[in-house]
Design a protein around this motif. Structure first.
Motif, PDB file in Angstrom:
ATOM      1  N   UNK A   1       2.771   3.323  -7.926  1.00 28.60           N
ATOM      2  CA  UNK A   1       1.647   2.516  -8.411  1.00 28.60           C
ATOM      3  C   UNK A   1       1.931   1.975  -9.817  1.00 28.60           C
ATOM      4  N   UNK A   2       2.545   2.792 -10.672  1.00 29.18           N
ATOM      5  CA  UNK A   2       2.926   2.304 -12.008  1.00 29.18           C
ATOM      6  C   UNK A   2       3.928   1.164 -11.885  1.00 29.18           C
TER       7      UNK A   2
ATOM      8  N   UNK B   1      -4.371   8.242  -7.235  1.00 26.82           N
ATOM      9  CA  UNK B   1      -3.355   9.285  -7.081  1.00 26.82           C
ATOM     10  C   UNK B   1      -3.494  10.339  -8.178  1.00 26.82           C
ATOM     11  N   UNK B   2      -3.814   9.898  -9.402  1.00 24.65           N
ATOM     12  CA  UNK B   2      -4.001  10.845 -10.504  1.00 24.65           C
ATOM     13  C   UNK B   2      -5.190  11.762 -10.240  1.00 24.65           C
TER      14      UNK B   2
ATOM     15  N   UNK C   1       0.818  -1.212   0.000  1.00 27.97           N
ATOM     16  CA  UNK C   1       0.000   0.000   0.000  1.00 27.97           C
ATOM     17  C   UNK C   1       0.857   1.270   0.000  1.00 27.97           C
ATOM     18  N   UNK C   2       2.103   1.146  -0.455  1.00 25.20           N
ATOM     19  CA  UNK C   2       2.987   2.318  -0.469  1.00 25.20           C
ATOM     20  C   UNK C   2       2.400   3.460  -1.296  1.00 25.20           C
ATOM     21  N   UNK C   3       1.828   3.151  -2.440  1.00 26.41           N
ATOM     22  CA  UNK C   3       1.246   4.213  -3.273  1.00 26.41           C
ATOM     23  C   UNK C   3       0.107   4.913  -2.537  1.00 26.41           C
TER      24      UNK C   3
ATOM     25  N   UNK D   1       2.857  12.707  -7.150  1.00 26.57           N
ATOM     26  CA  UNK D   1       3.589  12.173  -8.301  1.00 26.57           C
ATOM     27  C   UNK D   1       4.361  10.904  -7.906  1.00 26.57           C
ATOM     28  N   UNK D   2       4.905  10.911  -6.679  1.00 26.48           N
ATOM     29  CA  UNK D   2       5.583   9.711  -6.173  1.00 26.48           C
ATOM     30  C   UNK D   2       4.624   8.547  -6.037  1.00 26.48           C
TER      31      UNK D   2
END
Length: 186
Positions: free
Chosen positions: A136-137, A148-149, A102-104, A130-131
């Motif tokens: 996530x990418x 996030x976007x 779940x870092x993103x 952005x991070x």
């Protein structure tokens, strides 16, 4: 509301059958249920105690998710700095253990919290969002990319950068088909 009922049931079962690992989670979840029910103070204390128990027992799974919930509760109670510190601690645990599922989401939440506190730090929030997209990418977690976007696009809109907002969203929406299961797509 349904989750609250299950949390209370889990707490009862873990006490009844002396299940220490799950009791740790149930302390947190009971606090969450109390907080969600409107008794912020008592709920926050139990949630904090649950996190402390996780730390004492070195329990890493769900650490990030529970800390996101605690940070959101702290923010709702008016302590944005404490909320951000909780997210930072969860990111440190993720970095130290390699448990980064779940870092993103942690990075996205941190970015949003930086915007929601008094004296928002828009630059740090943008870097964090952005991070979150980058992580996530890298993890191929498209729903986290989208979340996030959306956060970054909201920030772009608030800064009167509609072209940037559209570009961020267009990139995040690649590969998604409209579905009622993901209202974010609308």
């Amino acid at each position: 509301r349904r989750a609250t009922l299950h949390a209370l049931q889990l707490a009862r079962v873990t006490r009844e059958h002396d299940l220490p690992l799950f009791q740790t989670f149930s302390v947190f979840l009971e606090g969450f249920a109390v907080f969600d029910g409107g008794a912020q103070g008592g709920g926050l204390e139990a949630m904090r105690r649950g996190i402390e128990l996780l730390r004492e027992h070195n329990i890493v799974p769900f650490n990030g998710l529970l800390k996101i919930a605690l940070a959101e509760a702290e923010l709702a109670a008016g302590d944005a700095d404490r909320a951000i510190a909780i997210i930072d601690e969860a990111l440190e645990v993720s970095d130290n253990t390699g448990y980064s599922a779940v870092e993103a989401e942690l990075r996205r939440n941190r970015g949003e919290m930086l915007l929601r506190r008094d004296g928002p730090d828009r630059d740090a929030a943008e870097r964090g969002l952005r991070g979150a997209i980058d992580v996530a990418h890298r993890q191929r977690a498209q729903s986290f990319v989208l979340r996030a976007a959306l956060s970054l696009a909201r920030l772009d809109q608030s800064l009167n950068r509609p072209a940037s907002a559209r570009a961020v969203l267009a990139s995040a929406l690649e590969g998604f088909s409209p579905t009622s299961r993901m209202p974010e797509l609308a």
